[in-house]
Scaffold this active site. Sequence first.
Site, PDB file in Angstrom:
ATOM      1  N   LYS A 186       0.846  -1.207   0.000  1.00 13.39           N
ATOM      2  CA  LYS A 186       0.000   0.000   0.000  1.00 13.39           C
ATOM      3  C   LYS A 186       0.880   1.255   0.000  1.00 13.39           C
ATOM      4  O   LYS A 186       0.691   2.153  -0.818  1.00 13.39           O
ATOM      5  CB  LYS A 186      -0.889   0.023   1.246  1.00 13.39           C
ATOM      6  CG  LYS A 186      -1.548   1.382   1.470  1.00 13.39           C
ATOM      7  CD  LYS A 186      -2.442   1.416   2.683  1.00 13.39           C
ATOM      8  CE  LYS A 186      -1.778   1.796   3.985  1.00 13.39           C
ATOM      9  NZ  LYS A 186      -1.548   3.236   4.197  1.00 13.39           N
ATOM     10  N   ASN A 187       1.842   1.281   0.914  1.00 14.48           N
ATOM     11  CA  ASN A 187       2.588   2.523   1.084  1.00 14.48           C
ATOM     12  C   ASN A 187       3.616   2.781  -0.017  1.00 14.48           C
ATOM     13  O   ASN A 187       4.206   3.859  -0.085  1.00 14.48           O
ATOM     14  CB  ASN A 187       3.227   2.576   2.473  1.00 14.48           C
ATOM     15  CG  ASN A 187       2.165   2.827   3.535  1.00 14.48           C
ATOM     16  OD1 ASN A 187       1.030   3.182   3.219  1.00 14.48           O
ATOM     17  ND2 ASN A 187       2.516   2.635   4.793  1.00 14.48           N
TER      18      ASN A 187
ATOM     19  N   CYS B 241      -5.336   8.251   9.116  1.00 16.88           N
ATOM     20  CA  CYS B 241      -5.523   7.614  10.424  1.00 16.88           C
ATOM     21  C   CYS B 241      -5.302   8.625  11.539  1.00 16.88           C
ATOM     22  O   CYS B 241      -4.361   9.419  11.496  1.00 16.88           O
ATOM     23  CB  CYS B 241      -4.521   6.470  10.590  1.00 16.88           C
ATOM     24  SG  CYS B 241      -4.978   5.001   9.659  1.00 16.88           S
TER      25      CYS B 241
ATOM     26  N   ARG C  99       0.121  15.032  13.276  1.00 17.17           N
ATOM     27  CA  ARG C  99       0.572  14.896  11.894  1.00 17.17           C
ATOM     28  C   ARG C  99       0.598  16.242  11.151  1.00 17.17           C
ATOM     29  O   ARG C  99      -0.164  16.479  10.214  1.00 17.17           O
ATOM     30  CB  ARG C  99      -0.283  13.860  11.147  1.00 17.17           C
ATOM     31  CG  ARG C  99      -0.328  12.529  11.888  1.00 17.17           C
ATOM     32  CD  ARG C  99      -1.068  11.466  11.130  1.00 17.17           C
ATOM     33  NE  ARG C  99      -0.249  10.817  10.121  1.00 17.17           N
ATOM     34  CZ  ARG C  99      -0.698   9.864   9.317  1.00 17.17           C
ATOM     35  NH1 ARG C  99      -1.945   9.469   9.394  1.00 17.17           N
ATOM     36  NH2 ARG C  99       0.100   9.327   8.416  1.00 17.17           N
TER      37      ARG C  99
ATOM     38  N   ASP D 146       4.124   0.902  12.078  1.00 16.16           N
ATOM     39  CA  ASP D 146       2.960   0.258  11.463  1.00 16.16           C
ATOM     40  C   ASP D 146       2.778  -1.199  11.921  1.00 16.16           C
ATOM     41  O   ASP D 146       1.804  -1.847  11.532  1.00 16.16           O
ATOM     42  CB  ASP D 146       3.069   0.298   9.928  1.00 16.16           C
ATOM     43  CG  ASP D 146       2.922   1.712   9.395  1.00 16.16           C
ATOM     44  OD1 ASP D 146       2.530   2.605  10.170  1.00 16.16           O
ATOM     45  OD2 ASP D 146       3.192   1.934   8.197  1.00 16.16           O
TER      46      ASP D 146
ATOM     47  N   ARG E  11      -8.703  -0.382   4.049  1.00 12.68           N
ATOM     48  CA  ARG E  11      -7.802   0.617   3.467  1.00 12.68           C
ATOM     49  C   ARG E  11      -6.455  -0.012   3.121  1.00 12.68           C
ATOM     50  O   ARG E  11      -5.811   0.425   2.165  1.00 12.68           O
ATOM     51  CB  ARG E  11      -7.570   1.756   4.466  1.00 12.68           C
ATOM     52  CG  ARG E  11      -8.774   2.604   4.727  1.00 12.68           C
ATOM     53  CD  ARG E  11      -8.404   3.779   5.594  1.00 12.68           C
ATOM     54  NE  ARG E  11      -7.230   4.457   5.032  1.00 12.68           N
ATOM     55  CZ  ARG E  11      -6.515   5.362   5.668  1.00 12.68           C
ATOM     56  NH1 ARG E  11      -6.848   5.727   6.878  1.00 12.68           N
ATOM     57  NH2 ARG E  11      -5.481   5.933   5.092  1.00 12.68           N
TER      58      ARG E  11
HETATM   59  C1  EPZ Z   1       3.956   7.270   6.366  1.00 11.47           C
HETATM   60  O1  EPZ Z   1       3.150   8.291   6.904  1.00 11.47           O
HETATM   61  C2  EPZ Z   1       3.063   6.082   6.201  1.00 11.47           C
HETATM   62  N1  EPZ Z   1       1.993   6.396   5.279  1.00 11.47           N
HETATM   63  C3  EPZ Z   1       2.500   5.670   7.539  1.00 11.47           C
HETATM   64  O2  EPZ Z   1       1.721   4.508   7.335  1.00 11.47           O
HETATM   65  C4  EPZ Z   1       3.659   5.345   8.485  1.00 11.47           C
HETATM   66  O3  EPZ Z   1       3.151   5.042   9.758  1.00 11.47           O
HETATM   67  C5  EPZ Z   1       4.598   6.540   8.582  1.00 11.47           C
HETATM   68  O4  EPZ Z   1       5.028   6.946   7.254  1.00 11.47           O
HETATM   69  C6  EPZ Z   1       5.838   6.265   9.417  1.00 11.47           C
HETATM   70  O5  EPZ Z   1       6.519   5.171   8.912  1.00 11.47           O
HETATM   71  C7  EPZ Z   1       2.171   6.226   3.981  1.00 11.47           C
HETATM   72  O6  EPZ Z   1       3.232   5.884   3.498  1.00 11.47           O
HETATM   73  C8  EPZ Z   1       1.009   6.461   3.100  1.00 11.47           C
HETATM   74  P1  EPZ Z   1       5.836  10.627   8.488  1.00 11.47           P
HETATM   75  P2  EPZ Z   1       3.663   9.802   6.921  1.00 11.47           P
HETATM   76  O7  EPZ Z   1       5.752  11.920   7.772  1.00 11.47           O
HETATM   77  O8  EPZ Z   1       4.504  10.021   5.748  1.00 11.47           O
HETATM   78  C9  EPZ Z   1       6.179  14.127  11.713  1.00 11.47           C
HETATM   79  C10 EPZ Z   1      -0.101   3.073   7.751  1.00 11.47           C
HETATM   80  O9  EPZ Z   1      -0.721   2.529   8.682  1.00 11.47           O
HETATM   81  N2  EPZ Z   1       6.024  15.166  10.674  1.00 11.47           N
HETATM   82  O10 EPZ Z   1       7.040   9.766   8.278  1.00 11.47           O
HETATM   83  O11 EPZ Z   1       2.484  10.655   7.137  1.00 11.47           O
HETATM   84  C11 EPZ Z   1       4.879  13.353  11.936  1.00 11.47           C
HETATM   85  O12 EPZ Z   1       3.969  14.071  12.731  1.00 11.47           O
HETATM   86  C12 EPZ Z   1       0.487   4.391   7.966  1.00 11.47           C
HETATM   87  O13 EPZ Z   1       0.033   2.569   6.614  1.00 11.47           O
HETATM   88  C13 EPZ Z   1       6.146  16.492  11.039  1.00 11.47           C
HETATM   89  O14 EPZ Z   1       6.411  16.819  12.210  1.00 11.47           O
HETATM   90  O15 EPZ Z   1       4.534   9.787   8.243  1.00 11.47           O
HETATM   91  C14 EPZ Z   1       5.388  12.088  12.602  1.00 11.47           C
HETATM   92  O16 EPZ Z   1       5.543  12.302  13.977  1.00 11.47           O
HETATM   93  C15 EPZ Z   1      -0.196   5.367   8.776  1.00 11.47           C
HETATM   94  N3  EPZ Z   1       5.975  17.442  10.060  1.00 11.47           N
HETATM   95  C16 EPZ Z   1       6.746  11.887  11.942  1.00 11.47           C
HETATM   96  O17 EPZ Z   1       7.068  13.125  11.293  1.00 11.47           O
HETATM   97  C17 EPZ Z   1       5.707  17.149   8.771  1.00 11.47           C
HETATM   98  O18 EPZ Z   1       5.582  18.070   7.951  1.00 11.47           O
HETATM   99  C18 EPZ Z   1       6.780  10.776  10.910  1.00 11.47           C
HETATM  100  O19 EPZ Z   1       5.688  10.909  10.025  1.00 11.47           O
HETATM  101  C19 EPZ Z   1       5.587  15.792   8.423  1.00 11.47           C
HETATM  102  C20 EPZ Z   1       5.759  14.813   9.394  1.00 11.47           C
END
Ligand code: EPZ
Length: 427
Positions: A22-23, A121, A126, A311, A403
């Site tokens: 998916k991701n 989610c 986020r 995840d 999803r």
């Molecule tokens: C990706 O989400 C995945 N989603 C998530 O999968 C996964 O849990 C996550 O990466 C971490 O591995 C997809 O790939 C579609 P991040 P993403 O930006 O990109 C902070 C699932 O169940 N952050 O790496 O949204 C954020 O708040 C899921 O399949 C900021 O502070 O995650 C978090 O604490 C849900 N500012 C950390 O970074 C920003 O501008 C990591 O989030 C962006 C992120």
Amino acid sequence: MDLIQIKGGNFLEGEISISGSKNASLPMIIASLLTRDKVKIRNIPNLSDVSTLLKLIKSLGSEFELKNEDNSSYKLIVQTKEIKNNIASYDLVRKMRASFWVLAPLILRYGEAKVSLPGGCAIGIRPINFYLSILEKMGASIKIKDGYVQASIKSNLQPINYKLDFPSVGVTHFFLMISSLVEGESIIRNAAMEPEIISLASMLNKMGAKITGHGTDKIVINGCSKLKGADTKIPPDRIEAGTFALAVATTGGKLKLKSINIKEIEILKDVLKNTDVEIKSSENFIEIIKKNRVIHPTDIETKPYPGFPTDLQAQFMALMAYSNGKSKIKETIFENRFMHVQELVRLGAKIKLNGDTAIVNGVKKLYGAPLMATDLRASASLIIGALRAEGTSTIRRVYHLDRGFDKIEQKLSSCGAIIERKRDNNE
Ligand code: EPZ
């Protein structure tokens, strides 16, 4: 709406083929919008997140065809000759955070874009501050109004050298997409190293970008003025594989997971060995053998790749709920990813929360109960908990599950689980 009913207690035995990730699918489908040419993407999983994204890209001007490759996956042939609409609406973006990444092709090809603030989610605040700061540094003007990010450019975006405060997966995807079409050398440091980043970078390279360093924390992108079509394939879903591995570790039995990339689940393999599971593996399969039901308590801490994936945290907690001792599970990526705790407790699990750490006191038996899925991976943890619990559990709000898990009931029931999807008449 549907619910899932599980009669727990059976061992899992058999073979499961892992679907496309998916991701990896989501950013790769969005990347197809960076070119006017035809893009072919094979091994697309059958997931509601994919259908939501296809609806969104159709609304932006993409034309596509989904062909059944075999019984389990699809080939997507997509072409976006023109961006006809530069607004990604709240209705489509709120369902899935990844939709927000369409901001990259929209601004590059249309010059201005309006994209709803993302949903997805409910696992933490986020924020999107890194996305906005990248766009601003590249020379875009940004406004947030009425729940939308409005971005515009007067002249070409400029390449930048950017250091992320945290190795965000989404932001690294976004940076790769945007700088592939910004002429000159862009660099992202403290980049995410997840396998999905490598898949996207490889696809962009096929499309004509020059990206190096993907898979490390420093990625260099030599962008060009135009990208071309490509033929590419979605890799296997490491989180789906990990979920089934944790399921059989919990229920006991013997499960062979095929079509995987073993390197991507190395950390889980080590953790599972500590819980006293026997593992056989080669490059593209893993066999998990759990002859007894005694699970050693094991502590984990979620970390960016190659650390233990957030995840799989919920699913691992379901396993620890049955361990013969006390374990600590620390969540360091998202500040609110413990919604499954209260539901596992309904099965009889003994779990206490202390800030970012769950303290799990394993019990010998859990008992079936009515449960509510709160997010995608939480749903999977409830399934795992219920598969071993005594008696019957019903899991409501399984649209979360749909999803990200392709035919999970069919896959589990083919290995001996008593699991059934039913219409939920009480919703
Ligand atoms: C990706 O989400 C995945 N989603 C998530 O999968 C996964 O849990 C996550 O990466 C971490 O591995 C997809 O790939 C579609 P991040 P993403 O930006 O990109 C902070 C699932 O169940 N952050 O790496 O949204 C954020 O708040 C899921 O399949 C900021 O502070 O995650 C978090 O604490 C849900 N500012 C950390 O970074 C920003 O501008 C990591 O989030 C962006 C992120």
